[in-house]
Write a protein that holds these residues in place. Structure first.
Motif, short mmCIF file in Angstrom:
data_model
loop_
_atom_site.label_atom_id
_atom_site.label_comp_id
_atom_site.label_asym_id
_atom_site.label_seq_id
_atom_site.Cartn_x
_atom_site.Cartn_y
_atom_site.Cartn_z
N GLN A 145 80.31 32.50 47.37
CA GLN A 145 79.85 32.67 46.07
C GLN A 145 78.46 32.91 45.87
N VAL A 146 77.89 33.74 45.27
CA VAL A 146 76.55 34.03 44.93
C VAL A 146 76.10 33.44 43.78
N HIS A 147 75.10 32.38 43.74
CA HIS A 147 74.44 31.65 42.81
C HIS A 147 73.18 32.36 42.31
N LEU A 148 73.24 32.98 40.91
CA LEU A 148 71.97 33.50 40.43
C LEU A 148 71.24 32.81 39.44
N VAL A 149 70.00 32.88 39.39
CA VAL A 149 69.11 32.01 38.46
C VAL A 149 67.95 33.08 37.96
N GLU A 150 68.09 33.12 36.68
CA GLU A 150 67.14 34.09 36.08
C GLU A 150 65.96 33.31 35.40
N SER A 151 64.82 33.80 35.56
CA SER A 151 63.64 33.31 34.74
C SER A 151 62.81 34.20 34.31
N GLY A 152 61.84 33.71 33.56
CA GLY A 152 60.74 34.94 33.19
C GLY A 152 60.75 35.20 31.43
N GLY A 153 61.82 34.78 30.98
CA GLY A 153 62.20 35.19 29.52
C GLY A 153 60.96 34.22 28.56
N GLY A 154 61.23 34.71 27.42
CA GLY A 154 60.11 34.15 26.63
C GLY A 154 59.96 34.95 25.36
N LEU A 155 59.09 34.26 24.27
CA LEU A 155 58.69 34.85 23.16
C LEU A 155 57.44 35.72 23.33
N VAL A 156 57.55 37.23 22.87
CA VAL A 156 56.50 38.07 22.98
C VAL A 156 56.46 38.86 21.74
N GLN A 157 55.12 39.20 21.47
CA GLN A 157 55.08 40.17 20.19
C GLN A 157 55.47 41.54 20.84
N ALA A 158 55.80 42.33 19.73
CA ALA A 158 56.06 43.95 19.85
C ALA A 158 54.92 44.44 20.37
N LYS A 193 60.33 45.86 22.21
CA LYS A 193 60.58 46.19 20.53
C LYS A 193 61.46 44.93 20.25
N PRO A 194 61.43 44.75 18.99
CA PRO A 194 62.17 43.79 18.42
C PRO A 194 63.67 43.84 18.79
N GLU A 195 64.10 44.89 18.77
CA GLU A 195 65.48 45.15 19.15
C GLU A 195 65.73 45.01 20.59
N ASP A 196 64.83 44.70 21.60
CA ASP A 196 65.03 44.20 22.88
C ASP A 196 65.58 42.67 22.91
N THR A 197 65.44 41.82 21.67
CA THR A 197 65.84 40.68 21.81
C THR A 197 67.11 40.36 21.95
N ALA A 198 67.36 39.62 23.05
CA ALA A 198 68.83 39.36 23.66
C ALA A 198 68.61 38.09 24.61
N VAL A 199 69.83 37.55 25.10
CA VAL A 199 69.88 37.16 26.38
C VAL A 199 70.13 37.86 27.57
N TYR A 200 69.43 37.90 28.62
CA TYR A 200 69.34 38.80 29.74
C TYR A 200 69.98 38.08 30.90
N TYR A 201 70.94 38.79 31.58
CA TYR A 201 71.51 38.28 32.59
C TYR A 201 71.67 39.20 33.82
N CYS A 202 71.42 38.37 35.05
CA CYS A 202 71.55 39.19 36.32
C CYS A 202 72.90 39.00 36.69
N VAL A 207 65.02 36.22 25.83
CA VAL A 207 63.75 37.10 25.50
C VAL A 207 63.85 37.43 23.93
N THR A 208 62.84 37.17 23.35
CA THR A 208 62.67 37.23 21.96
C THR A 208 61.23 38.04 21.61
N VAL A 209 61.74 39.04 20.83
CA VAL A 209 60.26 39.99 20.71
C VAL A 209 60.12 40.09 19.14
N SER A 210 58.93 39.33 18.85
CA SER A 210 58.60 39.51 17.26
C SER A 210 58.02 40.77 16.94
N SER A 211 58.12 40.96 15.70
CA SER A 211 57.49 42.19 15.03
C SER A 211 56.20 41.97 14.53
#
Length: 115
Positions: free
Chosen positions: A1-14, A86-95, A111-115
């Motif tokens: 089984q492969v265990h994957l851990v994502e990192s690097g997300g956060g709040l950023v302006q458009a 862009k604000p529309e890129d706001t989502a939970v990102y999965y590997c 990942v949250t992108v503010s306008s």
């Protein structure tokens, strides 16, 4: 089984940038395809970008020219460089690790992108 851990997300302006990382628990050298997916509230999970073990990449039309996927087989890492966010890129990102008969998912990074 492969265990994957994502990192690097956060709040950023458009217009800003983020780099997501995905660390695998074992060698990804033999894993044909690694991918990044995302899911926004109320939406289905969608493909963002995928990369094969020979470096062939595919992107969703909505991110072409802005996002770049890469993989480091020696370090068992996959990356997603996201520019001009862009604000529309706001989502939970999965590997995702796509093996021949099964696939594995990470827990996701917001990942949250503010306008």
């Amino acid at each position: 089984q492969v265990h994957l851990v994502e990192s690097g997300g956060g709040l950023v302006q458009a217009g800003g940038s983020l780099r997501l990382s995905c660390a695998a628990s074992e060698s990804i050298r033999s894993i044909n395809t690694m991918g990044w997916y995302r899911q926004a509230p109320g939406n289905e999970r969608e493909t963002v970008a995928r990369i094969t073990n020979i470096g062939t990449t595919t992107y969703a039309d909505s991110v072409k020219g802005r996002f770049t996927i890469s993989r480091d087989n020696a370090q068992n890492m996959v990356y997603l460089q996201m520019n001009s966010l862009k604000p529309e890129d706001t989502a939970v990102y999965y590997c995702r690790a796509e093996l021949e008969l099964q696939s594995y998912w990470g827990q996701g990074t917001q990942v949250t992108v503010s306008s």
